[in-house]
Design a protein around this motif. Structure first.
Motif, mmCIF file in Angstrom:
data_model
loop_
_atom_site.group_PDB
_atom_site.id
_atom_site.type_symbol
_atom_site.label_atom_id
_atom_site.label_comp_id
_atom_site.label_asym_id
_atom_site.label_seq_id
_atom_site.Cartn_x
_atom_site.Cartn_y
_atom_site.Cartn_z
ATOM 1 N N ALA A 43 0.835 -1.207 0.000
ATOM 2 C CA ALA A 43 0.000 0.000 0.000
ATOM 3 C C ALA A 43 0.867 1.252 0.000
ATOM 4 C CB ALA A 43 -0.924 -0.006 1.210
ATOM 5 N N ARG A 44 1.952 1.233 0.763
ATOM 6 C CA ARG A 44 2.853 2.392 0.786
ATOM 7 C C ARG A 44 3.484 2.627 -0.582
ATOM 8 N NH1 ARG A 44 4.620 -0.106 5.838
ATOM 9 N NH2 ARG A 44 3.769 1.075 7.619
ATOM 10 N N ALA A 45 3.823 1.546 -1.271
ATOM 11 C CA ALA A 45 4.506 1.669 -2.559
ATOM 12 C C ALA A 45 3.552 2.001 -3.701
ATOM 13 C CB ALA A 45 5.264 0.378 -2.862
ATOM 14 N N LEU A 46 2.360 1.366 -3.707
ATOM 15 C CA LEU A 46 1.469 1.461 -4.859
ATOM 16 C C LEU A 46 0.295 2.410 -4.663
ATOM 17 C CD1 LEU A 46 1.424 -2.344 -5.742
ATOM 18 C CD2 LEU A 46 2.795 -0.535 -6.805
ATOM 19 N N LYS A 47 -0.007 2.777 -3.422
ATOM 20 C CA LYS A 47 -1.062 3.733 -3.095
ATOM 21 C C LYS A 47 -2.421 3.378 -3.735
ATOM 22 C CE LYS A 47 2.049 7.619 -2.270
ATOM 23 N NZ LYS A 47 3.259 6.772 -2.226
ATOM 24 N N PRO A 48 -2.989 2.244 -3.383
ATOM 25 C CA PRO A 48 -4.309 1.880 -3.923
ATOM 26 C C PRO A 48 -5.396 2.816 -3.388
ATOM 27 C CG PRO A 48 -3.713 0.410 -2.138
ATOM 28 C CD PRO A 48 -2.493 1.243 -2.417
ATOM 29 N N ASP A 49 -6.460 2.957 -4.154
ATOM 30 C CA ASP A 49 -7.601 3.776 -3.714
ATOM 31 C C ASP A 49 -8.459 3.009 -2.713
ATOM 32 O OD1 ASP A 49 -7.041 5.934 -5.604
ATOM 33 O OD2 ASP A 49 -7.684 4.507 -7.132
ATOM 34 N N HIS A 74 -1.975 8.617 2.145
ATOM 35 C CA HIS A 74 -2.931 8.716 1.029
ATOM 36 C C HIS A 74 -4.311 8.172 1.394
ATOM 37 C CE1 HIS A 74 -1.753 4.494 0.441
ATOM 38 N NE2 HIS A 74 -2.807 4.351 -0.337
ATOM 39 N N GLN A 75 -4.472 7.644 2.623
ATOM 40 C CA GLN A 75 -5.756 7.237 3.183
ATOM 41 C C GLN A 75 -6.601 6.351 2.249
ATOM 42 O OE1 GLN A 75 -7.372 11.125 4.315
ATOM 43 N NE2 GLN A 75 -6.731 10.743 6.413
ATOM 44 N N PRO A 76 -6.149 5.140 1.985
ATOM 45 C CA PRO A 76 -6.963 4.226 1.165
ATOM 46 C C PRO A 76 -8.253 3.868 1.890
ATOM 47 C CG PRO A 76 -5.170 3.038 2.235
ATOM 48 C CD PRO A 76 -4.920 4.500 2.493
ATOM 49 N N LYS A 77 -9.305 3.612 1.133
ATOM 50 C CA LYS A 77 -10.588 3.211 1.696
ATOM 51 C C LYS A 77 -10.555 1.694 1.932
ATOM 52 C CE LYS A 77 -11.894 7.425 0.917
ATOM 53 N NZ LYS A 77 -11.974 8.406 2.014
ATOM 54 N N VAL A 78 -10.776 1.279 3.165
ATOM 55 C CA VAL A 78 -10.664 -0.135 3.516
ATOM 56 C C VAL A 78 -12.044 -0.764 3.647
ATOM 57 C CG1 VAL A 78 -9.752 -1.809 5.162
ATOM 58 C CG2 VAL A 78 -8.509 0.332 4.739
ATOM 59 N N VAL A 79 -12.244 -1.890 2.963
ATOM 60 C CA VAL A 79 -13.498 -2.642 3.026
ATOM 61 C C VAL A 79 -13.184 -4.061 3.482
ATOM 62 C CG1 VAL A 79 -15.474 -3.538 1.734
ATOM 63 C CG2 VAL A 79 -14.533 -1.283 1.174
ATOM 64 N N ALA A 80 -13.815 -4.488 4.564
ATOM 65 C CA ALA A 80 -13.630 -5.849 5.047
ATOM 66 C C ALA A 80 -14.477 -6.817 4.228
ATOM 67 C CB ALA A 80 -14.012 -5.943 6.518
ATOM 68 N N VAL A 81 -13.904 -7.957 3.887
ATOM 69 C CA VAL A 81 -14.631 -9.034 3.213
ATOM 70 C C VAL A 81 -14.351 -10.291 4.037
ATOM 71 C CG1 VAL A 81 -15.022 -10.285 1.073
ATOM 72 C CG2 VAL A 81 -14.261 -7.910 0.987
ATOM 73 N N SER A 82 -15.343 -10.751 4.800
ATOM 74 C CA SER A 82 -15.055 -11.769 5.801
ATOM 75 C C SER A 82 -16.188 -12.780 5.963
ATOM 76 C CB SER A 82 -14.791 -11.088 7.151
ATOM 77 O OG SER A 82 -14.601 -12.034 8.184
ATOM 78 N N MET A 94 -14.941 -1.504 11.842
ATOM 79 C CA MET A 94 -15.381 -0.133 11.587
ATOM 80 C C MET A 94 -14.671 0.835 12.528
ATOM 81 S SD MET A 94 -17.280 -0.909 9.095
ATOM 82 C CE MET A 94 -18.037 0.651 8.642
ATOM 83 N N GLU A 95 -14.492 0.426 13.782
ATOM 84 C CA GLU A 95 -13.768 1.270 14.733
ATOM 85 C C GLU A 95 -12.308 1.451 14.328
ATOM 86 O OE1 GLU A 95 -14.344 -0.740 18.403
ATOM 87 O OE2 GLU A 95 -16.433 -0.091 18.642
ATOM 88 N N ALA A 96 -11.744 0.452 13.655
ATOM 89 C CA ALA A 96 -10.353 0.522 13.211
ATOM 90 C C ALA A 96 -10.179 1.431 11.998
ATOM 91 C CB ALA A 96 -9.827 -0.871 12.894
ATOM 92 N N GLY A 97 -11.276 1.769 11.338
ATOM 93 C CA GLY A 97 -11.173 2.672 10.194
ATOM 94 C C GLY A 97 -11.740 2.151 8.891
ATOM 95 N N ALA A 98 -12.303 0.941 8.886
ATOM 96 C CA ALA A 98 -12.925 0.422 7.666
ATOM 97 C C ALA A 98 -14.166 1.255 7.322
ATOM 98 C CB ALA A 98 -13.317 -1.040 7.841
ATOM 99 N N VAL A 99 -14.424 1.413 6.036
ATOM 100 C CA VAL A 99 -15.608 2.161 5.591
ATOM 101 C C VAL A 99 -16.604 1.237 4.900
ATOM 102 C CG1 VAL A 99 -14.415 4.365 5.394
ATOM 103 C CG2 VAL A 99 -14.444 2.804 3.432
ATOM 104 N N GLY A 100 -16.327 -0.063 4.953
ATOM 105 C CA GLY A 100 -17.243 -1.028 4.356
ATOM 106 C C GLY A 100 -17.058 -2.397 4.974
ATOM 107 N N TYR A 101 -18.115 -3.214 4.890
ATOM 108 C CA TYR A 101 -18.035 -4.576 5.423
ATOM 109 C C TYR A 101 -18.963 -5.467 4.611
ATOM 110 C CZ TYR A 101 -16.855 -7.948 9.095
ATOM 111 O OH TYR A 101 -16.339 -9.019 9.784
ATOM 112 N N LEU A 102 -18.386 -6.509 4.031
ATOM 113 C CA LEU A 102 -19.136 -7.439 3.190
ATOM 114 C C LEU A 102 -18.911 -8.872 3.672
ATOM 115 C CD1 LEU A 102 -18.132 -6.078 -0.327
ATOM 116 C CD2 LEU A 102 -20.290 -5.657 0.854
#
Length: 214
Positions: A43-49, A74-82, A94-102
């Protein structure tokens, strides 16, 4: 173009997600990682959205990895898939900073929708999980009338507040149109209201939805 990174220790999951997203217009999978440490380095190297991440992984787990990913410059948007769709996993992510959960095993279209929504700055939580999150939060307030709703009624109420049509709700929850109408009627009865507008006002009043949410 939305640049996505996949983080999961199971190769088959990464392959499936890469196929679904790679076939979608305007989305490109630029990296895959097998654990939290690998994800942070890439993530640091490639900076995903957007980062789609599993919760349960060896080494640095999904919660700590999400916390660190969300704190990157660069604050990537994190979505959990679990596979974990019950408390306390969604709340912790969500408390850790995820903006989605699937949930894993959901519709392929939902993954694509989630990526597009969070890339635009929104949040995307699967309806079944959203209902659980809200119910967990409002139980802390004994005077909250939403506490009297069932989990399914809460899901429907949330989607009504979002302005979604009855047929759209039926399709999203895989239930009949008449069933949605029945849930809506019971929601109104329990809350002592008679319109969607009053439902929205009540939801904001009791903090069921955030007035500042996108």
């Amino acid at each position: 173009m939305i640049h996505v990174m996949l983080v999961d220790d199971h190769e088959l999951i990464r392959i499936a997600l890469a196929k679904v997203l790679g076939d979608s217009v305007g989305i490109s999978v630029i990296a895959e990682a097998v654990d939290g440490e690998d994800a942070l380095a890439k993530a640091r190297a490639l900076k995903p959205d957007v980062v789609l991440i599993d919760v349960d992984m060896p080494g640095m787990g999904g919660v700590e990895a999400t916390r660190r990913l969300a704190a990157l410059p660069h604050q990537p948007k994190v979505v959990a898939v679990s596979v974990h769709d019950q408390p306390p996993y969604p709340q912790r992510m969500m408390e850790a900073g995820a903006v989605g959960y699937l949930p894993k095993g959901g519709a392929a279209e939902e993954v694509v929708d989630a990526v597009r929504v969070v890339a635009r700055g929104g949040a995307y939580i699967a309806p079944t999980i959203a209902g659980q999150l809200v119910m967990a939060s409002i139980r802390q307030r004994a005077d909250n009338p939403f506490e009297g709703l069932s989990a399914r009624e809460m899901q429907v109420a949330l989607m009504l507040v979002q302005g979604r049509a009855l047929q759209e709700i039926a399709d999203a929850l895989s239930i009949g149109y008449k069933t949605v109408c029945t849930h809506r009627y019971r929601i109104f009865q329990k809350l002592g209201i008679d319109s969607d507008v009053k439902l929205i006002h009540l939801a904001y009043r009791y903090g069921v939805v955030d007035i500042h949410s996108p």
